[in-house]
Design an enzyme around this catalytic site. Structure first.
Site, PDB file in Angstrom:
ATOM      1  N   ASN B 157      15.233  15.872  -3.004  1.00  0.00           N
ATOM      2  CA  ASN B 157      13.926  15.347  -3.397  1.00  0.00           C
ATOM      3  C   ASN B 157      14.092  14.040  -4.164  1.00  0.00           C
ATOM      4  O   ASN B 157      15.085  13.887  -4.865  1.00  0.00           O
ATOM      5  CB  ASN B 157      13.197  16.350  -4.299  1.00  0.00           C
ATOM      6  CG  ASN B 157      12.637  17.495  -3.490  1.00  0.00           C
ATOM      7  OD1 ASN B 157      12.302  17.330  -2.331  1.00  0.00           O
ATOM      8  ND2 ASN B 157      12.565  18.676  -4.121  1.00  0.00           N
ATOM      9  N   HIS B 180      11.453  24.331   2.512  1.00  0.00           N
ATOM     10  CA  HIS B 180      10.872  25.660   2.782  1.00  0.00           C
ATOM     11  C   HIS B 180       9.593  25.897   1.987  1.00  0.00           C
ATOM     12  O   HIS B 180       9.164  27.043   1.860  1.00  0.00           O
ATOM     13  CB  HIS B 180      11.902  26.748   2.476  1.00  0.00           C
ATOM     14  CG  HIS B 180      12.511  26.582   1.125  1.00  0.00           C
ATOM     15  ND1 HIS B 180      13.748  27.044   0.802  1.00  0.00           N
ATOM     16  CD2 HIS B 180      12.043  25.964   0.020  1.00  0.00           C
ATOM     17  CE1 HIS B 180      14.007  26.739  -0.469  1.00  0.00           C
ATOM     18  NE2 HIS B 180      12.994  26.089  -0.948  1.00  0.00           N
TER      19      HIS B 180
END
Lengths: 464, 464, 464, 464
Positions: B157, B180
């Site tokens: 991220n 996910h």
């Protein structure tokens, strides 16, 4: 309409909002000074008395010395009468009342949002847009039915929403929206010519600019006086000591001018985004996050909130001004108002081309992906016989595209909401507005109070 | 790489961030359970010791009962060694340190912006993005030079910024990003099946959804369990008394789970926008105006801020866990991790097609004007031999397009800024972020403090 | 360059193709008549003698009565010398030789394709385009290196390919292409004013038209003289008996004018497509299927093939004309040539705005999906200080879009092929050309013969 | 419709063209072999007797051994009866009659255009498209009125025009078009596996391809068998001596197979355009210039014209075949037809996902600027519960884009012409078709003769 060699007679102009104290009178004055055009103006207003006063004033004007054209004015009681046979339709209305506008702003203040103008964007501007789009949808259908080939000129704010609603509802209408907001920036730049280039202050129209964006949030990416790059001059200017500074409440209130601003927001934007915003700071802060969080914050930037109470007082005083003029208690001075409406009309009639900035549907003149085709944008355009063709203005820097994009989407959402009475869509615009500082539930509460205050201008809406 | 009839051997996977305690270990476990694949994994990390521990753990795993494949692990000290001959490159790194992340969040809090996660968007996420894009630009060039036909899988991220930087710098790289996050929403919907449809809670992958948007800000416009429309069920659900409600600090803190959330933001968005956000509320509030203005506001919505101190503690404890496992102090349980990395690799090798959600460049799969081609978006895609082809996901509602568009532009601005060391561009993204509540000068001050704290990860930048 | 109040001195114009017998001389004449500009012209030509003759002629002109400006001319032997310090670059060259052009046309005739002009499109025009793009790619790189801010004005055919190559290779160059082809259609329409509206034939520039399309294949969707709709007049005109008719070889050959045409193709297109093509029929038939299948077919439509032999003779006779002039054997008449180059230069220098039709990259001025952004198109544009901004011209009817689209793609293919020496791409353009009547293998054979004939202008190509 | 755990009963299929001898019967056979589905099929045909024969045949089938499902068939006399309550609408009709088709082809031959098939494009295909679009516009309106949520599957040619007309008229219909044309190319490639890779010929569906384009003019830019790049194999194949060669009339006529072709056109296209066309050569030559100029030219390429007389004979013989089957004179063999209609229906009902090539509106799956959104294109798509979502297929090479673009525009023109009875628009498509070799006046004459022959299928048209 009758074409002679270099003039047109028997022209008909329908004026919607014909009781207007400002725009209608400016048009009257400029028409008196235009020898190539003559005809009649039909004044339609839901306030028929106001229209009748303008009728009286307009016809009185005809007999004054210095008038070089021949126009007759008539207040009419229906929209159809006004539109019947019209070659041009001019619109300047109040969408709702000034009391309504006061409410828009006051409710937003209850939630900590302090709007200096409140007629264009942000919570008050978007709700005003709902009222306006509702009214303009009717105008669109009526014009399409009665005078579908007339040119429609809009002056009402929120200018983008009003202008766009007309073609959103009736795509074949010939429409543009006009605003003189950029003149003030040209004058500011003209001042820099005097200050830094040792030349007399030039008239504003000698400051050559490329304008692009949306109304009240246009941008200038190129400004020249003769061979002088004025954006470079401006860059030096704001680097001078004391140019960028804070203001105090006392200082700002001492101006005694509800429309003045200090250009601090504009200059700070120029520093960070590298491009010059072309509207007054009072408008700019309404398009941006962070500035309207308190009256003090606004004062700090040299921005004052125009009181609606003052607008109401001005409105109430206006008839007397007309009476004073006609009674000779105030002297009449016939000079151009500086507005371009009559010049635009002449160009559309084939009496000489014109290039000026104007608000029309995007056909690519703003080469910015985030601004979809058909959204109404402001750039220069070429006016010629029965045509307004935008001139390619290039692309905005990415960071500015983003500032603009959310407003464009919100304007489209408001129009869609007005046409379908869809409360959720309208709320989404309010929530997405960059000035919004509230979480979903509080924003929803504020929005519902605003809708309630506009209830009578939103027929068909399910308002609690 | 060697193709046999239904299996592949001599595969090479380069793992960048090979000391990773989470993603690298998940991959190791899932590889042990995949009989069709064998080969080697090269572990590269700026923390070579961490990579060596994973090397040790991975090789130890090979000898455990239940393992059905044959893999060798090697920690390598240069990026080139890792990439040399690689068929796949997996990346999961910390862009900067956890201390850096703590600073990102703390500085924003000094300015009244309280981010629950701080790794994706908003001021901390964007500055983290600057650091990440700087690192990923190097990765991109190195991969293009050493193993240009390898598939690159990103887990780091801000996922969109990292994934997009790779193809922004080297357009021919084959890249996708995996997350996910949507699983939790599927599980929430599965719970509704049980509660309202009198059926046992189905496994999450039987909740059929259409996902579209950008990572951590994806949306579900269609959700079915068999023939049951779960968005309709959800609509009824939130109309039940007590489903929508406020939380208190005490209640939220009692959860003792730093990743839990109460879905209140998601539900309120669903009410007002008519579409279901597919990420946890902790992420959602970071994409929206109004919610992060105070810790109390967040508690009210049932959102807790994950303390970075806790992340640091977890990180420090991780090596001991590996040692405990290898020493037999903790029992080894070999089960699928639920992640799809290995399934994706198999599909790309031609061992069976796969459809799953993934982050890749927009080729039209998100039919939303405001999301330009090439921006990285998340939708379902079809994985087959050497190809990931997105599946058309349709358009988002206009109001949601607008919510997403500004983030897409900000992500592009951050990458551009990282590649050109352009402070202004990066600042524009921070100022334009919908969580920003600050005027230009305060936002600029905050931004400069953040840059200062990231100084050592921004080589070439002119930081005061 | 030196800006005075209303004039510019010390201007430098680089003329590439400075030995040009036509365009260079027109420029010289128009410069003598422009009091606001003075400076020098550097004449560069691969035929240095031709440039020297123009140098002599230009300098001789300065001393003639009636000249109101001050210009000096110098033939230079390198491109760099010409470009060094240039404010404007004017290009008019022969891409290859006239003998080469003769071959282009003759080989196509061997395959049953009879091109009246052969310099724009179709097999000969496309192969000429390959030669031209090869040369222009060098020009582009050299201009970008030596005088990157100069304005470049192109007159060479194929005009679209030449103009587009410059910005395809160096996207920041400021480039436009000029052509007077539409003047003839304006004159034809002016003739209708006289014939049907009982008025004296107006000058061509009083015929107000909206032009859009690509060079030599532009279209007029609106034509007015004052208030008279000339497309309506034209519709009546072609309904008159004997307006639409066949021609014979004898009749056409009797004209003794190699550039005349009968407008039959234009009129028939107008009947079937409802829009007026704005180029001569000799060009039009080269853009369309069906007409060039035999000399007889062309005669039937009143179209004659301009013999290249005649062009060669004219070229050879040109120096004598210059000598005759300078020796006083031919009288000098100084009048405007009717070309707009000097007016364009003045506008770009800030000496008054200008609106005229011009060929530049598409920025949306042609609102036609099939014409991609960046392709070079022809519409009106607004010339002002250092800017040429296209004016939105609207969309073409779908059927005409399709006629144009394949040429646009072919032009892009030819440029791509020239830049990459890709024989297949170039062949695809030849095969896809609407005049092509040959199956793949025969078209390939013809194409290879043409390449062979152009061998020496296609360095780096693999030609059998 | 009734959903059980893993099957659906009480399904209703409306079959328009229910007297169809080919597609209707294939559907019947495939339905008998599908245990998960049961229900009824309503057969509607303007030839009610033909529908009744299919009703008889379908119901007879139910009692045959090996049938694993339960379906009832009923011929109905109105479109409304057929559509009432339908979950699926299958359409396979003859737009006009076979005699009409014979005329289409014969008239074009009079003008020197020799079409081998004549049902898709070129003059006969476009005029057939006019008839079809007229009929399909009615279908669209009726389906939207009676069963708006039904899925519509079209098999009729011109497949693109028929499929597109449905959503052009009623944008909310759920529509796709199916064609098995690409199977033959897969089989050709499977043959290469055997010939060059020393492996047994694989079944066609193991040849993995990426397909993109428009129906009967799709292209394959990627073809693999396991790890073998079959386009590379094909490149070697056509370099073998004797693979590329001429055919003679005698040789071609000796085939005694009206659908066979020699792949010479496909191979030559592959050489010059670098991409493999995915339809039979009989179709390909109809999309290209140069090939159909004479029967001899076609023979040279190994292309035979399918005689419509033979189609008529086959049609007339079909009922007898049905009677023979039901009377036991011909043995019944129940095997899958290889068509995918039933598999698609199952996927749309939620009984398992499917990926296959299909014709639907372009949502970006063909990333080719010249193919506008909404035009019907053919690519792979993902079939799932109530959704057909196209899979991004990438872009075509520029030269192929251009080949396709003109057909896409022509198809759109024909539909627009059919809906507005606009002769000019339809003619523009005919003139713009790449097979057209005629100048405007001759093309107009041919077009008018064709319209005359279709007169009774073009109600509302003004035909001389």
């Amino acid at each position: 309409m009758k074409h002679n060699s270099a003039s047109i007679s028997e022209l008909k102009i329908a004026y919607l909002g014909g009781g207007s104290r400002e725009w209608a009178r400016k048009l009257m004055f400029d028409l008196t000074l235009c020898p190539e055009l003559s005809g009649q103006v039909a004044l339609y207003d839901i306030d028929l008395d106001a229209a009748r006063l303008n009728e009286q004033l307009g016809n009185w004007l005809q007999d004054q010395p210095g008038v070089v054209s021949c126009w007759s004015y008539e207040a009419v009681s229906t929209l159809q009468q006004a539109l019947n046979g019209a070659n041009f339709v001019v619109i300047s209305i109040q969408p709702g009342t000034l009391e309504c506008m006061a409410q828009d702003i006051a409710i937003a203040e209850d939630y900590g949002l302090f709007f200096p103008v409140g007629d264009t964007t942000g919570t008050p501007g978007l709700v005003r847009g709902l009222r306006a789009a509702t009214i303009y949808a009717d105008f669109a259908r009526e014009i399409a039915a009665v005078c579908p080939t007339a040119w429609v000129i809009n002056y009402t704010n929120p200018l983008t929403i009003c202008t766009r609603t007309l073609t959103r509802v009736e795509p074949r209408l010939k429409v543009f929206g006009c605003c003189h907001e950029v003149y003030a920036v040209q004058r500011m730049l003209a001042g820099l010519v005097n200050r830094y280039l040792q030349q007399p202050t030039p008239p504003r129209d000698e400051i050559k600019i490329n304008v692009l964006g949306i109304n009240h949030f246009t941008w200038i990416d190129r400004a020249f006086y003769q061979d002088h790059d004025l954006l470079a001059v401006l860059r030096d200017h704001i680097a001078q000591p004391d140019v960028l500074r804070s203001y105090t409440r006392a200082e700002v209130e001492s101006w005694a001018d509800w429309f003045r601003s200090a250009d601090q927001v504009k200059f700070e934007l120029f520093r960070r985004f590298g491009i010059l915003a072309a509207a007054g700071d009072r408008h700019l802060v309404e398009f941006l996050p962070g500035f309207i969080r308190s009256p003090e914050e606004l004062f700090r930037w040299g921005v004052i909130r125009t009181p609606v109470a003052w607008r109401i007082a001005r409105w109430q005083a206006a008839p007397q001004k007309a009476h004073d003029l006609m009674a000779g208690r105030t002297p009449l001075t016939l000079t151009s108002t500086g507005e371009e409406g009559v010049a635009q009309i002449k160009a559309l009639l084939g009496l000489g081309d014109l290039i000026t900035n104007v608000n029309i549907e995007n056909q690519g003149q703003v080469a910015t992906l985030c601004v979809p085709l058909h959204a109404v944008v402001e750039t220069n355009a070429h006016f010629s016989r029965d045509a307004v063709r935008p001139i390619a203005a290039g692309a905005l820097p990415t960071g500015v595209q983003s500032l603009i994009a959310r407003h464009v989407t919100n304007q489209e959402l408001i129009i869609e909401a007005a046409l379908t009475c869809d409360k959720d869509l309208a709320f989404q615009a309010v929530f997405n507005d960059p000035t919004n500082r509230l979480p979903l539930d509080e924003a929803w509460a504020m929005f519902n109070r605003l809708l309630g205050a506009s209830r009578e201008y939103l027929p068909g809406w399910n308002i609690d």
